[in-house]
Enzyme design. Structure first.
Site, PDB file in Angstrom:
ATOM      1  N   GLN A  87      49.833  43.557  32.568  1.00  0.00           N
ATOM      2  CA  GLN A  87      48.387  43.568  32.810  1.00  0.00           C
ATOM      3  C   GLN A  87      47.983  42.489  33.806  1.00  0.00           C
ATOM      4  O   GLN A  87      47.142  42.718  34.673  1.00  0.00           O
ATOM      5  CB  GLN A  87      47.636  43.380  31.488  1.00  0.00           C
ATOM      6  N   GLU A  88      48.548  41.315  33.651  1.00  0.00           N
ATOM      7  CA  GLU A  88      48.137  40.179  34.477  1.00  0.00           C
ATOM      8  C   GLU A  88      48.590  40.298  35.924  1.00  0.00           C
ATOM      9  O   GLU A  88      47.830  40.000  36.837  1.00  0.00           O
ATOM     10  CB  GLU A  88      48.675  38.865  33.884  1.00  0.00           C
ATOM     11  N   SER A  89      49.850  40.698  36.138  1.00  0.00           N
ATOM     12  CA  SER A  89      50.404  40.630  37.492  1.00  0.00           C
ATOM     13  C   SER A  89      51.122  41.896  37.944  1.00  0.00           C
ATOM     14  O   SER A  89      51.570  41.949  39.087  1.00  0.00           O
ATOM     15  CB  SER A  89      51.396  39.469  37.574  1.00  0.00           C
TER      16      SER A  89
END
Length: 130
Positions: A28-30
């Site tokens: 999700q983040e990267s």
């Protein structure tokens, strides 16, 4: 994520966080991009803000080992603060633990966080099923 699996497994064992949860946050983040940079100033696989990175001993957020270990340490901290409640820990990861506390130990009413938590939970479920 397979390139990072040994580090993810080490972080999971070291901090007691499920590998699937670490993978879900990273996805999700990267999108598993070790060079990712957010408009807000978060960097690396786990999208750590500079102060958070420093707090968890990360001197180079673009270094996969440092990012995964530091991000997992932070996630483990949030899981402890919020008594293992994954939704609140994820909300804290996105909006900050103080925001979750400020909003009465609920997911803060920030649009980004309201979308982030269910998105990571869906990924967590998918990674758990594999």
């Amino acid at each position: 994520p397979s390139a990072y699996l040994p580090i993810i497994q080490q972080a999971a064992a070291q901090y007691g966080v499920p590998t699937a949860l670490i993978e879900a946050v990273m996805a999700q983040e990267s999108g598993f991009d070790a060079r990712a940079v957010s408009p807000a100033g978060a960097d690396g696989l786990m999208q750590l803000m500079p102060a958070t990175a420093a707090r968890y001993g990360v001197s180079d957020a673009f270094n996969p080992r440092q990012a995964i270990l530091g991000g997992t340490a932070y996630l483990a901290h949030l899981l402890r603060v919020f008594d293992g409640q994954v939704q609140l820990a994820l909300a804290g990861y996105n909006a900050g633990g103080n925001a979750v506390k400020h909003w009465g130990y609920r997911i803060p009413p920030y649009q980004q966080t309201q979308h982030y938590v269910p998105a990571v939970l869906r990924r967590y479920k998918a990674f758990t099923a594999k």
